[in-house]
Design a protein around this motif. Structure first.
Motif, short mmCIF file in Angstrom:
data_model
loop_
_atom_site.label_atom_id
_atom_site.label_comp_id
_atom_site.label_asym_id
_atom_site.label_seq_id
_atom_site.Cartn_x
_atom_site.Cartn_y
_atom_site.Cartn_z
N THR A 14 0.82 -1.22 0.00
CA THR A 14 0.00 0.00 0.00
C THR A 14 0.85 1.26 0.00
OG1 THR A 14 -0.16 -0.24 2.40
CG2 THR A 14 -1.98 -1.09 1.11
N VAL A 71 -10.43 -8.90 -2.58
CA VAL A 71 -9.86 -7.58 -2.85
C VAL A 71 -8.61 -7.72 -3.73
CG1 VAL A 71 -8.74 -5.56 -1.82
CG2 VAL A 71 -10.76 -6.55 -0.74
N SER A 75 -8.07 -6.18 -7.43
CA SER A 75 -6.98 -5.22 -7.64
C SER A 75 -6.19 -5.51 -8.91
CB SER A 75 -6.04 -5.25 -6.43
OG SER A 75 -6.72 -4.85 -5.26
N LEU A 79 -6.41 -1.86 -10.25
CA LEU A 79 -5.32 -1.14 -9.59
C LEU A 79 -4.09 -1.07 -10.49
CD1 LEU A 79 -4.80 0.20 -6.84
CD2 LEU A 79 -3.80 -1.95 -6.07
#
Length: 273
Positions: A14, A71, A75, A79
Motif C-alpha cells: 500500500t 480484494v 486489484s 489497480l
C-alpha cells in the motif's frame, strides 16, 4: 507465515502505491489511508472475536482471508502501479518547473538501492533507529494498556472498553499527523510525535489520578494512529519517489527488527519493576 504475509501486504504494497500516486500530497493521503489501522481495532477485531466465539478460529480466519483474497483479485483488474500507466500525472496534476528541478521529484541516480548502499547511508540508519524506538513505545503501550489500567484500579471489562474507544483518538492522530506532515513537513510531524509520546509516558509515570491516566491514554492512542503514515512519508521525503520501493524493502524490516525487542523489554519490566 501469515504474520509475514500480513506485514508485507499492509506495510509495503500500500505504501509503495501511495508514494507512486501521491508524492506531493502523501502526508494527507497517508493520514487518511492509515486510519484503517485504528478503524480495524474498533470495527473488525470485535467482529472477529464474535466469529471465533461462535464458529471457531478457523472459520473467522477463512472469512477474513477470503475477503482479502477477493480484494486482491479485484486489484489485478482496477489497480495500477503508477498514474502514468493510466495516462495521469502524480497527484493528478503536472509537476511545475521548480518541482522538476527538485531532487525529491526527479529520477535519481540510485533508483535501485542495494543492501550495501543502505547500510552505508547515514540517513537510512537514522530512520531505522528512530522509528524502531517509536515502534517500541507504540507497541509496548498497546500491549500493556489493559494490564496498566487494571493495575490502576479499573476492572477487566472497563479496561478493555477504554482500549476499544481509544481507536477514535487513533483516527484523529492519523489524520492530524498527515495534515501537519503536508503543511510543515515530515520532520516537524515526527518531532511533535516524539514530544507527545515522551510527555504521555512521563505523566503516566508521575501521576496515577484517573484524569491523568485517561488524558495520557488518549495522547498515546493518537500517536499510535500517526506512526503508520510517518514512516513511509519520511522514507519518501529522504529518498524520493523513484527510489522508495528499493529503499523501503530494506529500511522497513530494519525498523521492525528493533521493534521486536519491545516484548523482551516489556517482559523484563513487568518481572523486575
Amino acid at each position: 507465515a501469515a504474520q509475514i504475509a500480513c506485514n508485507g501486504y499492509a506495510n509495503s504494497v500500500t505504501n509503495n502505491l501511495i508514494t507512486n500516486w501521491f508524492p506531493r500530497t502523501r502526508g494527507k493521503i497517508l493520514g487518511i489511508t492509515t486510519c484503517g489501522v485504528p478503524a480495524a481495532v474498533m470495527l473488525v477485531i470485535p467482529q472477529l472475536g464474535k466469529m471465533m466465539a461462535t464458529g471457531g478460529f478457523n472459520k473467522a480466519v477463512f472469512i477474513l482471508g477470503g475477503a482479502m483474497a477477493v480484494v486482491g483479485v479485484l486489484s489485478i483488474v482496477w489497480l495500477k502501479n503508477t498514474p502514468e500507466e493510466c495516462g495521469l500525472d502524480p497527484d493528478n496534476k503536472p509537476f511545475t518547473e521548480e518541482e522538476k528541478a527538485n531532487q525529491l521529484f526527479v529520477s535519481q541516480n540510485a533508483v535501485e538501492w542495494t543492501w550495501t548502499d543502505i547500510l552505508k547511508n547515514k540517513q537510512a540508519w537514522l530512520i531505522i533507529i528512530t522509528f524502531g524506538l517509536f515502534y517500541i513505545a507504540c507497541t509496548g503501550f498497546s500491549a500493556q494498556m489493559v494490564p496498566y489500567l487494571m493495575e490502576a484500579g479499573y476492572d477487566s471489562m472497563t479496561a478493555q472498553g477504554i482500549m476499544g474507544k481509544t481507536a477514535l483518538f487513533g483516527l484523529a492522530g492519523s489524520i492530524l499527523s498527515g495534515l501537519v506532515d503536508s503543511k510543515w513537513g515530515t520532520k516537524v510531524a515526527c518531532v511533535i510525535y516524539a514530544v507527545l509520546t515522551t510527555v504521555g509516558f512521563l505523566v503516566l509515570f508521575l501521576s496515577h489520578s484517573n484524569v491523568a491516566i485517561l488524558a495520557c491514554v488518549m495522547i498515546q492512542a493518537a500517536t499510535m494512529g500517526a506512526i503508520a503514515n510517518l514512516l513511509p512519508s519520511m522514507i519518501m521525503q529522504c529518498f524520493g519517489r523513484d527510489s522508495f520501493i528499493s529503499v523501503n524493502r530494506i529500511i522497513f524490516p530494519g525498523v521492525f527488527f528493533i521493534r521486536s525487542f519491545c516484548y523482551s523489554m516489556v517482559a523484563w519490566g513487568v518481572t523486575n519493576l
